[in-house]
Write a protein that holds these residues in place. Structure first.
Motif, PDB file in Angstrom:
ATOM      1  N   ASP A  90      38.474  -0.775  64.667  1.00  9.11           N
ATOM      2  CA  ASP A  90      37.863   0.505  65.008  1.00  9.11           C
ATOM      3  C   ASP A  90      37.469   1.243  63.720  1.00  9.11           C
ATOM      4  O   ASP A  90      38.141   1.113  62.686  1.00  9.11           O
ATOM      5  CB  ASP A  90      38.859   1.343  65.816  1.00  9.11           C
ATOM      6  N   PHE A  91      36.383   1.992  63.786  1.00  7.63           N
ATOM      7  CA  PHE A  91      35.915   2.687  62.587  1.00  7.63           C
ATOM      8  C   PHE A  91      36.825   3.858  62.223  1.00  7.63           C
ATOM      9  O   PHE A  91      37.124   4.091  61.053  1.00  7.63           O
ATOM     10  CB  PHE A  91      34.481   3.182  62.792  1.00  7.63           C
ATOM     11  N   VAL A  94      36.374   0.870  57.374  1.00 10.79           N
ATOM     12  CA  VAL A  94      35.773   0.252  56.198  1.00 10.79           C
ATOM     13  C   VAL A  94      36.850  -0.119  55.185  1.00 10.79           C
ATOM     14  O   VAL A  94      36.869  -1.228  54.639  1.00 10.79           O
ATOM     15  CB  VAL A  94      34.729   1.197  55.569  1.00 10.79           C
ATOM     16  N   GLU A  95      37.768   0.796  54.936  1.00 10.36           N
ATOM     17  CA  GLU A  95      38.862   0.514  54.007  1.00 10.36           C
ATOM     18  C   GLU A  95      39.741  -0.609  54.541  1.00 10.36           C
ATOM     19  O   GLU A  95      40.206  -1.471  53.779  1.00 10.36           O
ATOM     20  CB  GLU A  95      39.691   1.782  53.802  1.00 10.36           C
ATOM     21  N   THR A  96      39.988  -0.612  55.863  1.00 10.85           N
ATOM     22  CA  THR A  96      40.814  -1.668  56.458  1.00 10.85           C
ATOM     23  C   THR A  96      40.193  -3.042  56.251  1.00 10.85           C
ATOM     24  O   THR A  96      40.856  -3.991  55.803  1.00 10.85           O
ATOM     25  CB  THR A  96      40.985  -1.399  57.962  1.00 10.85           C
ATOM     26  N   LYS A 141      23.783   1.996  54.587  1.00 12.32           N
ATOM     27  CA  LYS A 141      23.710   1.750  53.154  1.00 12.32           C
ATOM     28  C   LYS A 141      25.058   2.011  52.503  1.00 12.32           C
ATOM     29  O   LYS A 141      25.494   1.252  51.613  1.00 12.32           O
ATOM     30  CB  LYS A 141      22.636   2.643  52.537  1.00 12.32           C
ATOM     31  N   GLU A 142      25.736   3.080  52.950  1.00  8.72           N
ATOM     32  CA  GLU A 142      27.042   3.391  52.371  1.00  8.72           C
ATOM     33  C   GLU A 142      28.075   2.307  52.725  1.00  8.72           C
ATOM     34  O   GLU A 142      28.910   1.931  51.884  1.00  8.72           O
ATOM     35  CB  GLU A 142      27.521   4.752  52.864  1.00  8.72           C
ATOM     36  N   ILE A 143      28.026   1.818  53.959  1.00  7.01           N
ATOM     37  CA  ILE A 143      28.946   0.744  54.353  1.00  7.01           C
ATOM     38  C   ILE A 143      28.673  -0.518  53.531  1.00  7.01           C
ATOM     39  O   ILE A 143      29.584  -1.179  53.024  1.00  7.01           O
ATOM     40  CB  ILE A 143      28.810   0.445  55.860  1.00  7.01           C
ATOM     41  N   TYR A 151      30.600  -9.536  58.360  1.00 12.30           N
ATOM     42  CA  TYR A 151      30.966  -8.563  59.393  1.00 12.30           C
ATOM     43  C   TYR A 151      29.741  -8.183  60.224  1.00 12.30           C
ATOM     44  O   TYR A 151      28.595  -8.307  59.791  1.00 12.30           O
ATOM     45  CB  TYR A 151      31.590  -7.309  58.787  1.00 12.30           C
ATOM     46  N   LEU A 152      30.046  -7.735  61.457  1.00 13.34           N
ATOM     47  CA  LEU A 152      29.035  -7.219  62.379  1.00 13.34           C
ATOM     48  C   LEU A 152      29.480  -5.844  62.854  1.00 13.34           C
ATOM     49  O   LEU A 152      30.627  -5.438  62.655  1.00 13.34           O
ATOM     50  CB  LEU A 152      28.877  -8.156  63.584  1.00 13.34           C
TER      51      LEU A 152
END
Length: 432
Positions: free
Chosen positions: A93-94, A103-105, A130-132, A142-143
């Motif tokens: 989950d985000f 993202v950190e996970t 772009k940030e991701i 990843y998707l």
């Protein structure tokens, strides 16, 4: 409906702070998909007549693990990797307050397990694509799955990413095995004493490994630098023949240098495939050829020596005619089986050729009488009698007689006389 086909078992990790999402993933990934209500009504009314026309349903063989926070998910990935049972896919989950975000996970998961595939599950995000991408440079790992998601999308992602994970692991395993085999082959090549060069059909050197014990030096540009000028054309022709016919070629060269003439064994093997290349091995076989020449000379000397021994043996057992039907065979020196055979053969041939009736074997010049000599004399006497002649033994002294008695040998077939003169006189009287 046709029987479903099953995929290989896939370990999947779901990280979400919402317990209902866990239940959704359990229902979607672990339960087989059911038919629609229309299909159920058709089955009740008409049976499964349309079943053969229905596409097979893929059943996922899934081992599902659930986590509520990012840190917990990262730790599960680390433990699974350490135990040798890694996860193939992680649905993350985000947003998972109060812990780290998705993202950190996933970033930490990638550090713990470089092979894991990931899916972002989010209804909205505080970060742009772009940030991701800037934070997760592995764009092929990843998707993104938008909430609310369709069960078909979840199953398709699980199946596709699980298959991708298996293929990449198999490819990595095969690549590691290939590298290991390459190391072993390189070690094997390095252990060979001869020089090895990889060339193309034009004789250009593409790779060179000098012979063991020699300085590396500069890599030769062509075969002409490795073989004598007069042999370069012939070796190049063999290289082309090996490449065109896929048959190994071999030749030997003679090289005159400061240390004398050297012999070089040249073996050529095509690499095969689409490359017109061959491996040429150059082995210095000078010492081998020298040993072969020495062995050849030694064999020739042995043959010549054997002939000389046989000639001396024949000379040492002459057949001396006393009359037209009487001969004397004087034996001198040591007596062995070979000499006994030579004496017997010469005597029998003389008996047949001359019509001999009495053969006198004189042992006055024999230093000692042993079992082997007595046996040879008995055999000779028997053979002489078979040809119709009479064998006579002379020169048997007291010491020799005692030796025969001690050995238990009786020369009953032989008429014996103390001296050669007595034996000759007997033979002449018998013939007259």
């Amino acid at each position: 409906m046709s029987k479903a086909s099953a995929l290989s078992r896939t370990r999947i990790l779901v990280v979400d702070d919402n317990a209902s999402i866990h239940s959704d993933f359990q229902r979607i990934l672990k339960a087989a998909p059911s038919r629609s209500s229309l299909e159920e009504h058709e089955a009740e009314l008409f049976g499964d007549l349309d079943a053969p026309r229905t596409l097979p349903v893929v059943e996922l063989d899934v081992e599902l693990t659930l986590a509520h926070q990012g840190e917990e998910g990262v730790e599960l990935v680390r433990q699974a990797r350490a135990l040798g049972e890694p996860y193939a896919v992680a649905f993350v989950d985000f947003r998972m307050p109060p812990g780290i975000d998705g993202v950190e996970t996933i970033q930490r998961m990638f550090r713990e397990d470089p092979d894991i595939q990931a899916v972002f599950c989010t209804a909205y995000t505080d970060l742009s694509w772009k940030e991701i991408a800037n934070r997760l440079s592995q764009l092929d790992r990843y998707l993104i799955l938008k909430k609310p998601f369709e069960p078909m999308e979840v199953r398709q992602m699980a199946a596709a990413l699980g298959a991708k994970w298996r293929i990449e692991r198999e490819r990595a395993t095969a690549h590691a095995a290939l590298l290991e085999r390459e190391v072993h082959l390189r070690a094997l090549v390095d252990a060979l004493p001869q020089g090895i060069v990889r060339v193309d059909r034009h004789g250009r050197c593409l790779e060179y490994r000098p012979p063991q014990g020699s300085c590396a030096g500069a890599v030769p540009s062509s075969l002409e630098e490795l073989v004598p000028a007069g042999d370069a054309a012939r070796v190049l022709e063999l290289v082309r023949r090996a490449i065109d016919q896929a048959v190994s070629q071999r030749t030997e060269l003679s090289v005159d240098g400061a240390e004398g003439r050297r012999h070089v064994d040249v073996r050529i093997t095509a690499l095969g495939g689409d490359r017109s290349e061959a491996i040429v091995s150059l082995s210095d076989v000078t010492e081998l050829r020298q040993r072969q020449e020495e062995e050849s000379l030694l064999r020739e000397r042995e043959i010549a020596l054997t002939a000389q021994v046989e000639a001396l043996g024949a000379l040492s057992t002459p057949i001396v005619p006393i009359s037209r039907r009487v001969v004397v065979v004087p034996l001198v020196g040591e007596f062995d089986a070979r000499r006994g055979e030579s004496m017997r053969s010469a005597l029998l041939a003389g008996i047949v050729a001359r019509g001999i009736r009495t053969a006198i074997i004189d042992v006055t010049g024999v230093p000692r009488m042993d079992e082997q000599m007595a046996t040879e004399l008995e055999r000779t006497a028997g053979a002489v009698q078979l040809l119709g002649a009479e064998p006579v033994l002379t020169g048997l002294g007291p010491q020799a007689a005692q030796q025969l008695v001690a050995l238990g040998i009786s020369l009953a077939r032989l008429r014996t006389f103390l001296t050669l003169q007595e034996g000759v006189a007997f033979a002449l009287r018998r013939r007259s």
